[in-house]
Design a protein around this motif. Structure first.
Motif, PDB file in Angstrom:
ATOM      1  N   ASN A  13      -6.620 -10.592  -7.378  1.00  0.00           N
ATOM      2  CA  ASN A  13      -5.688 -11.555  -7.946  1.00  0.00           C
ATOM      3  C   ASN A  13      -5.072 -11.093  -9.269  1.00  0.00           C
ATOM      4  OD1 ASN A  13      -8.367 -11.794  -8.894  1.00  0.00           O
ATOM      5  ND2 ASN A  13      -7.984 -13.841  -9.684  1.00  0.00           N
ATOM      6  N   VAL A  14      -5.248  -9.817  -9.636  1.00  0.00           N
ATOM      7  CA  VAL A  14      -4.650  -9.275 -10.857  1.00  0.00           C
ATOM      8  C   VAL A  14      -3.384  -8.516 -10.466  1.00  0.00           C
ATOM      9  CG1 VAL A  14      -4.969  -7.715 -12.807  1.00  0.00           C
ATOM     10  CG2 VAL A  14      -6.876  -9.107 -11.996  1.00  0.00           C
ATOM     11  N   ALA A  15      -2.268  -8.909 -11.039  1.00  0.00           N
ATOM     12  CA  ALA A  15      -0.980  -8.276 -10.708  1.00  0.00           C
ATOM     13  C   ALA A  15      -0.983  -6.813 -11.127  1.00  0.00           C
ATOM     14  CB  ALA A  15       0.149  -9.016 -11.405  1.00  0.00           C
ATOM     15  N   GLY A  16      -0.237  -6.012 -10.399  1.00  0.00           N
ATOM     16  CA  GLY A  16      -0.162  -4.585 -10.706  1.00  0.00           C
ATOM     17  C   GLY A  16      -1.416  -3.883 -10.243  1.00  0.00           C
ATOM     18  N   LYS A  17      -1.899  -2.946 -11.020  1.00  0.00           N
ATOM     19  CA  LYS A  17      -3.143  -2.224 -10.724  1.00  0.00           C
ATOM     20  C   LYS A  17      -3.098  -1.562  -9.360  1.00  0.00           C
ATOM     21  CE  LYS A  17      -4.453  -4.066 -14.558  1.00  0.00           C
ATOM     22  NZ  LYS A  17      -3.882  -3.493 -15.723  1.00  0.00           N
ATOM     23  N   HIS A  18      -1.941  -0.976  -9.030  1.00  0.00           N
ATOM     24  CA  HIS A  18      -1.783  -0.301  -7.750  1.00  0.00           C
ATOM     25  C   HIS A  18      -0.805   0.858  -7.892  1.00  0.00           C
ATOM     26  CE1 HIS A  18       2.192  -2.057  -7.256  1.00  0.00           C
ATOM     27  NE2 HIS A  18       1.669  -3.233  -7.568  1.00  0.00           N
ATOM     28  N   SER A  19      -0.738   1.645  -6.863  1.00  0.00           N
ATOM     29  CA  SER A  19       0.141   2.812  -6.849  1.00  0.00           C
ATOM     30  C   SER A  19       1.555   2.407  -6.429  1.00  0.00           C
ATOM     31  CB  SER A  19      -0.386   3.833  -5.843  1.00  0.00           C
ATOM     32  OG  SER A  19      -0.219   3.338  -4.522  1.00  0.00           O
ATOM     33  N   PRO A  20       2.499   3.344  -6.549  1.00  0.00           N
ATOM     34  CA  PRO A  20       3.795   3.136  -5.898  1.00  0.00           C
ATOM     35  C   PRO A  20       3.557   3.074  -4.388  1.00  0.00           C
ATOM     36  CG  PRO A  20       3.884   5.003  -7.412  1.00  0.00           C
ATOM     37  CD  PRO A  20       2.447   4.599  -7.283  1.00  0.00           C
ATOM     38  N   VAL A  21       4.578   2.766  -3.634  1.00  0.00           N
ATOM     39  CA  VAL A  21       4.453   2.689  -2.173  1.00  0.00           C
ATOM     40  C   VAL A  21       4.069   4.065  -1.634  1.00  0.00           C
ATOM     41  CG1 VAL A  21       5.695   2.252  -0.016  1.00  0.00           C
ATOM     42  CG2 VAL A  21       6.105   0.798  -2.018  1.00  0.00           C
ATOM     43  N   LEU A  22       3.060   4.075  -0.763  1.00  0.00           N
ATOM     44  CA  LEU A  22       2.578   5.308  -0.139  1.00  0.00           C
ATOM     45  C   LEU A  22       3.124   5.413   1.276  1.00  0.00           C
ATOM     46  CD1 LEU A  22      -1.172   5.027  -1.220  1.00  0.00           C
ATOM     47  CD2 LEU A  22       0.612   6.408  -2.311  1.00  0.00           C
ATOM     48  N   SER A  23       2.975   6.574   1.871  1.00  0.00           N
ATOM     49  CA  SER A  23       3.420   6.741   3.258  1.00  0.00           C
ATOM     50  C   SER A  23       2.505   5.943   4.185  1.00  0.00           C
ATOM     51  CB  SER A  23       3.409   8.220   3.654  1.00  0.00           C
ATOM     52  OG  SER A  23       2.085   8.649   3.903  1.00  0.00           O
ATOM     53  N   ASN A  24       2.983   5.644   5.362  1.00  0.00           N
ATOM     54  CA  ASN A  24       2.196   4.899   6.336  1.00  0.00           C
ATOM     55  C   ASN A  24       0.951   5.658   6.790  1.00  0.00           C
ATOM     56  OD1 ASN A  24       3.560   2.464   6.400  1.00  0.00           O
ATOM     57  ND2 ASN A  24       5.087   3.245   7.835  1.00  0.00           N
ATOM     58  N   ASP A  25       0.862   6.943   6.444  1.00  0.00           N
ATOM     59  CA  ASP A  25      -0.340   7.720   6.764  1.00  0.00           C
ATOM     60  C   ASP A  25      -1.579   7.107   6.110  1.00  0.00           C
ATOM     61  OD1 ASP A  25       1.299   9.478   8.098  1.00  0.00           O
ATOM     62  OD2 ASP A  25       1.348  10.948   6.476  1.00  0.00           O
ATOM     63  N   PHE A  26      -1.383   6.355   5.039  1.00  0.00           N
ATOM     64  CA  PHE A  26      -2.502   5.764   4.313  1.00  0.00           C
ATOM     65  C   PHE A  26      -2.893   4.383   4.836  1.00  0.00           C
ATOM     66  CE2 PHE A  26      -1.044   8.998   1.395  1.00  0.00           C
ATOM     67  CZ  PHE A  26      -2.234   9.526   0.922  1.00  0.00           C
ATOM     68  N   LYS A  27      -2.163   3.869   5.815  1.00  0.00           N
ATOM     69  CA  LYS A  27      -2.505   2.569   6.412  1.00  0.00           C
ATOM     70  C   LYS A  27      -3.926   2.620   6.936  1.00  0.00           C
ATOM     71  CE  LYS A  27       1.302  -0.110   8.048  1.00  0.00           C
ATOM     72  NZ  LYS A  27       2.278  -0.350   9.057  1.00  0.00           N
ATOM     73  N   GLY A  28      -4.726   1.632   6.589  1.00  0.00           N
ATOM     74  CA  GLY A  28      -6.105   1.590   7.049  1.00  0.00           C
ATOM     75  C   GLY A  28      -7.091   2.315   6.150  1.00  0.00           C
ATOM     76  N   HIS A  29      -6.587   3.032   5.133  1.00  0.00           N
ATOM     77  CA  HIS A  29      -7.497   3.706   4.201  1.00  0.00           C
ATOM     78  C   HIS A  29      -8.252   2.638   3.421  1.00  0.00           C
ATOM     79  CE1 HIS A  29      -8.923   6.026   0.764  1.00  0.00           C
ATOM     80  NE2 HIS A  29      -8.783   7.101   1.532  1.00  0.00           N
ATOM     81  N   LYS A  30      -9.553   2.857   3.183  1.00  0.00           N
ATOM     82  CA  LYS A  30     -10.402   1.839   2.560  1.00  0.00           C
ATOM     83  C   LYS A  30      -9.991   1.477   1.134  1.00  0.00           C
ATOM     84  CE  LYS A  30     -13.744   5.220   1.059  1.00  0.00           C
ATOM     85  NZ  LYS A  30     -15.094   5.695   1.089  1.00  0.00           N
ATOM     86  N   ASP A  31      -9.232   2.336   0.454  1.00  0.00           N
ATOM     87  CA  ASP A  31      -8.798   2.050  -0.914  1.00  0.00           C
ATOM     88  C   ASP A  31      -7.367   1.535  -0.984  1.00  0.00           C
ATOM     89  OD1 ASP A  31     -11.267   2.976  -1.810  1.00  0.00           O
ATOM     90  OD2 ASP A  31     -10.531   5.011  -2.088  1.00  0.00           O
ATOM     91  N   CYS A  32      -6.770   1.277   0.177  1.00  0.00           N
ATOM     92  CA  CYS A  32      -5.372   0.845   0.220  1.00  0.00           C
ATOM     93  C   CYS A  32      -5.238  -0.530   0.854  1.00  0.00           C
ATOM     94  CB  CYS A  32      -4.528   1.843   1.000  1.00  0.00           C
ATOM     95  SG  CYS A  32      -4.406   3.452   0.195  1.00  0.00           S
ATOM     96  N   GLU A  33      -4.108  -1.141   0.570  1.00  0.00           N
ATOM     97  CA  GLU A  33      -3.808  -2.470   1.091  1.00  0.00           C
ATOM     98  C   GLU A  33      -2.344  -2.474   1.532  1.00  0.00           C
ATOM     99  OE1 GLU A  33      -5.542  -6.275  -0.843  1.00  0.00           O
ATOM    100  OE2 GLU A  33      -3.581  -5.946  -1.769  1.00  0.00           O
TER     101      GLU A  33
END
Length: 160
Positions: A13-33
């Protein structure tokens, strides 16, 4: 030392704290949403996943650990909650505790990020046992991670 207190970064629930948009290759990665069809690295997920690994290793060595926030709780409880829980836990072992808070920092704003290559360790002001732990951590990481800059910084966090 009687207790290691592990502190995960932020919450869902904290805004930000994320990367720019990644490629769809990262879909399903445990550290991604995925939000609005955009895949992003999320600091709160990464921090909890890494702390699970650290906690498992410490438990196997019979080290007494506690968390400021249970890792299954993905919401941010706030700094006051974290501070109060940390102080309570530390007092419960006569202040013979080590506090470890894991965060991922970045350089950039919005959708454009720079290629940062570094690692920071913060300790409290003055010469304390934390400084020795920080030096050990930095030296160990230097031996296993190449081409990074390492920084040791003193800062009055006001947690204890």
């Amino acid at each position: 030392m009687k207790l290691i207190i592990l502190d995960a970064a932020h919450g869902s629930n904290v805004a930000g704290k994320h990367s720019p948009v990644l490629s769809n290759d990262f879909k399903g990665h445990k550290d991604c949403e995925v939000v609005n069809n955009k895949v992003r690295f999320k600091e709160y997920l990464w921090s909890r996943n890494v702390l699970r690994l650290i906690a498992d290793k410490l438990k196997k060595r019979n080290v007494n650990i506690a968390f400021t926030v249970e890792l299954d709780n993905l919401k941010e409880p706030g700094l006051s909650f974290r501070r109060n829980r940390t102080n309570r836990l530390a007092r419960s072992v006569g202040n013979d505790a080590f506090f470890f808070s894991l965060h991922a920092n970045a350089v950039g704003y919005g959708e454009k990020y720079e290629n940062a290559r570094g690692f920071s360790v913060y300790t409290t002001v003055g010469q304390t046992r934390s400084d020795r732990f920080a030096e050990l951590l930095i030296n160990k990481l230097k031996n296993i991670i190449n081409n990074l800059n390492f920084f040791l910084t003193k800062f009055d966090f006001g947690l204890f």
